[in-house]
Design an enzyme around this catalytic site. Structure first.
Site: not given
Ligand code: GRF
Length: 207
Positions: A7, A87, A101, A103, A137-139, A168
């Site tokens: 986290g 998800l 998200n 990444h 679709e992932l990423d 990040e």
């Protein structure tokens, strides 16, 4: 905010809101992992927490439970901050233009796992992190912003991981702030800037 682990991104988002008096508010933190340290961080900040365990249940049931919980909270934005479950399409369809998200790579390169290792194996010259809209679709959803740094000759794996994490923590709160004050918007899966001065995707270059 959906998490699975430490986290640190969650903490950065909370801290940025406080120090910048940003318009956003972290309403709730949900973890699929009951032992995630991020839950402790949220409790320390008096943010409500929920656990929807993903272990020992079917993907469908997990997805249904998560969807019910998130729907009840009625969020403006769903932030995946180190959430390590994929998800379901049904979940993603339930919250159009609302899920983002972070990444740990410069998408569209290095989707999926082991991003840092693959970057080193391929002798890449640059690396970074990407905040993107989440689609089925992932990423692969539209890129909202990236943190980019040059890999130095003496950088090793640990050093580049550290640089990605530092980046990040700068990038993610900034993007959430811009979405909350609507200087950028997600509409029909497209990321749109509301001002001619802001170019999307946002590029944060390491000094
Ligand atoms: C981050 O590196 C993020 O890019 C990846 O998982 C990590 C989460 O770290 N998806 P934390 O839980 O925010 O510390």
């Amino acid at each position: 905010i959906l998490i699975s682990g430490n986290g640190t991104n969650l903490q950065a988002i909370i801290d940025h809101q406080k120090t910048h008096q940003s318009l956003y508010e972290v309403d709730a933190v949900i973890s699929n992992n009951p032992d995630a340290f991020g839950l402790t961080r949220a409790k320390q900040e008096n943010i409500k927490t929920f656990v929807t365990p993903s272990k020992n249940i079917t993907k469908d049931l997990f997805s249904t439970q998560l969807c019910q919980l998130v729907s009840a909270l009625n969020p403006d934005l769903i932030v995946l901050a180190g959430f390590m479950k994929i998800l379901s399409p049904a979940f993603i369809k339930s919250f159009p233009d609302k899920i983002i998200n972070i990444h740990p790579s410069l998408l569209p390169k290095y989707k999926g796992l082991r991003t840092h290792e693959r970057v080193m194996e391929n002798n890449e010259k640059i690396h970074g992190a990407t905040v993107h809209h989440v689609t089925e679709e992932l990423d692969a959803g539209e890129i909202i912003g990236q943190f980019i740094f040059k890999i130095e000759n003496n950088d090793n794996l640990d050093m580049i991981i550290k640089k990605v994490h530092q980046g990040e923590r700068l990038l993610f709160p900034k993007i959430i702030e811009m979405l909350s004050n609507q200087s950028i918007k997600i509409e029909d899966g497209k990321v749109i800037s509301q001002s001619n001065e802001i170019k999307v995707p946002i590029n944060l270059l390491a000094p």
